[in-house]
Design a protein around this motif. Structure first.
Motif, mmCIF file in Angstrom:
data_model
loop_
_atom_site.group_PDB
_atom_site.id
_atom_site.type_symbol
_atom_site.label_atom_id
_atom_site.label_comp_id
_atom_site.label_asym_id
_atom_site.label_seq_id
_atom_site.Cartn_x
_atom_site.Cartn_y
_atom_site.Cartn_z
ATOM 1 N N ASP A 1 0.769 -1.215 0.018
ATOM 2 C CA ASP A 1 -0.080 -0.104 0.092
ATOM 3 C C ASP A 1 0.731 1.216 0.128
ATOM 4 N N TYR A 2 1.999 1.476 0.813
ATOM 5 C CA TYR A 2 2.876 2.433 0.838
ATOM 6 C C TYR A 2 3.519 2.609 -0.686
ATOM 7 N N ALA A 3 3.803 1.520 -1.179
ATOM 8 C CA ALA A 3 4.696 1.696 -2.584
ATOM 9 C C ALA A 3 3.656 2.317 -3.504
ATOM 10 N N LYS A 4 2.244 1.918 -3.510
ATOM 11 C CA LYS A 4 1.278 2.409 -4.504
ATOM 12 C C LYS A 4 1.039 3.745 -4.318
ATOM 13 N N LYS A 5 1.280 4.423 -3.067
ATOM 14 C CA LYS A 5 0.824 5.784 -2.824
ATOM 15 C C LYS A 5 2.206 6.537 -3.246
ATOM 16 N N GLN A 6 3.240 5.984 -3.347
ATOM 17 C CA GLN A 6 4.453 6.824 -3.758
ATOM 18 C C GLN A 6 4.381 7.191 -5.173
ATOM 19 N N PRO A 7 4.607 8.579 -5.491
ATOM 20 C CA PRO A 7 4.691 9.196 -6.668
ATOM 21 C C PRO A 7 6.049 8.415 -7.404
ATOM 22 N N SER A 8 5.843 8.072 -8.629
ATOM 23 C CA SER A 8 6.725 7.469 -9.594
ATOM 24 C C SER A 8 7.406 8.201 -10.599
ATOM 25 N N SER A 9 7.151 9.293 -10.959
ATOM 26 C CA SER A 9 7.659 10.099 -12.149
ATOM 27 C C SER A 9 7.700 11.536 -11.822
ATOM 28 N N ASP A 10 8.486 12.385 -12.629
ATOM 29 C CA ASP A 10 8.399 13.793 -12.477
ATOM 30 C C ASP A 10 7.062 14.330 -13.262
ATOM 31 N N TRP A 11 6.675 15.457 -12.860
ATOM 32 C CA TRP A 11 5.697 16.037 -13.290
ATOM 33 C C TRP A 11 5.903 17.702 -13.645
ATOM 34 N N ARG A 12 5.220 17.979 -14.592
ATOM 35 C CA ARG A 12 5.457 19.400 -14.953
ATOM 36 C C ARG A 12 4.374 20.234 -14.531
ATOM 37 N N CYS A 13 4.721 21.223 -14.042
ATOM 38 C CA CYS A 13 3.725 22.303 -13.352
ATOM 39 C C CYS A 13 2.971 22.986 -14.466
ATOM 40 N N ASN A 14 1.538 22.974 -14.352
ATOM 41 C CA ASN A 14 0.576 23.504 -15.294
ATOM 42 C C ASN A 14 0.516 25.083 -15.063
ATOM 43 N N ASN A 15 1.208 25.429 -13.947
ATOM 44 C CA ASN A 15 1.068 27.088 -13.894
ATOM 45 C C ASN A 15 2.619 27.550 -14.435
ATOM 46 N N CYS A 16 3.671 27.148 -14.012
ATOM 47 C CA CYS A 16 4.791 27.689 -14.614
ATOM 48 C C CYS A 16 5.904 26.684 -15.391
ATOM 49 N N THR A 17 5.298 25.526 -15.708
ATOM 50 C CA THR A 17 6.049 24.534 -16.468
ATOM 51 C C THR A 17 7.082 24.065 -15.882
ATOM 52 N N GLU A 18 7.535 24.271 -14.598
ATOM 53 C CA GLU A 18 8.711 23.800 -14.075
ATOM 54 C C GLU A 18 8.696 22.386 -14.004
ATOM 55 N N ILE A 19 9.771 21.446 -14.205
ATOM 56 C CA ILE A 19 9.636 20.095 -14.037
ATOM 57 C C ILE A 19 9.767 19.726 -12.378
ATOM 58 N N ASN A 20 9.308 19.013 -11.826
ATOM 59 C CA ASN A 20 9.182 18.683 -10.461
ATOM 60 C C ASN A 20 9.519 17.306 -10.155
ATOM 61 N N GLY A 21 10.271 16.979 -9.045
ATOM 62 C CA GLY A 21 10.376 15.403 -8.815
ATOM 63 C C GLY A 21 9.337 14.812 -8.473
ATOM 64 N N PRO A 22 9.097 13.418 -8.243
ATOM 65 C CA PRO A 22 8.002 12.870 -7.926
ATOM 66 C C PRO A 22 7.711 13.117 -6.397
ATOM 67 N N ALA A 23 8.640 13.293 -5.457
ATOM 68 C CA ALA A 23 8.292 13.702 -3.972
ATOM 69 C C ALA A 23 7.579 14.793 -3.859
ATOM 70 N N PHE A 24 7.623 15.905 -4.780
ATOM 71 C CA PHE A 24 6.988 17.014 -4.766
ATOM 72 C C PHE A 24 5.615 16.933 -4.771
ATOM 73 N N GLN A 25 4.547 17.529 -3.887
ATOM 74 C CA GLN A 25 3.198 17.517 -3.998
ATOM 75 C C GLN A 25 3.053 18.858 -4.540
ATOM 76 N N TYR A 26 3.925 19.930 -4.440
ATOM 77 C CA TYR A 26 3.665 21.254 -4.570
ATOM 78 C C TYR A 26 5.020 21.705 -5.532
ATOM 79 N N CYS A 27 4.636 22.602 -6.550
ATOM 80 C CA CYS A 27 5.792 23.000 -7.319
ATOM 81 C C CYS A 27 6.728 23.571 -6.434
ATOM 82 N N TRP A 28 8.096 23.389 -6.638
ATOM 83 C CA TRP A 28 9.139 24.018 -5.900
ATOM 84 C C TRP A 28 9.391 25.471 -6.250
#
Length: 110
Positions: free
Chosen positions: A73-100
């Motif tokens: 269950d813990y592993a399923k909840k862990q983000p697994s890939s980078d994501w691009r912010c819809n607001n500023c287009t910054e690429i963030n690591g999977p551990a970030f829930q908010y754009c740095w």
């Protein structure tokens, strides 16, 4: 014949001390006794190779199956890939829930 019920078994490894304690807390909430092996070496990363400073989370063999269910269950909840912010287009690591960069919440993380 030996009783293996009280032998320690490794159920999780990481190089991150904080993550080891988070997982230890999850298992503790389920009343599963744990032990972290390698914790004294964690402060030596950089001085010693990281693979030698890995942390292992141990549980009694009798609780291994219950611990594995929690870890799945813990592993399923862990983000697994980078994501691009819809607001500023910054690429963030999977551990970030908010754009740095701009602080906007990752709408796809849930």
């Amino acid at each position: 014949m030996t009783d293996n019920s009280f032998k320690w078994r490794c159920v999780f490894t990481t190089e991150n001390l904080l993550e080891a304690h988070i997982v230890q807390g999850l298992l503790s909430q389920a009343h599963i006794e744990t032990r972290i092996s390698g914790e004294p070496l964690a402060g030596g990363i950089g001085e010693i190779p990281a693979e030698q400073a890995r942390l292992s989370l141990l549980v009694y063999e009798i609780k291994e199956r219950a611990a594995q269910k929690i870890l799945v269950d813990y592993a399923k909840k862990q983000p697994s890939s980078d994501w691009r912010c819809n607001n500023c287009t910054e690429i963030n690591g999977p551990a970030f829930q908010y754009c740095w960069q701009c602080g906007k919440h990752n709408d796809k993380s849930e």
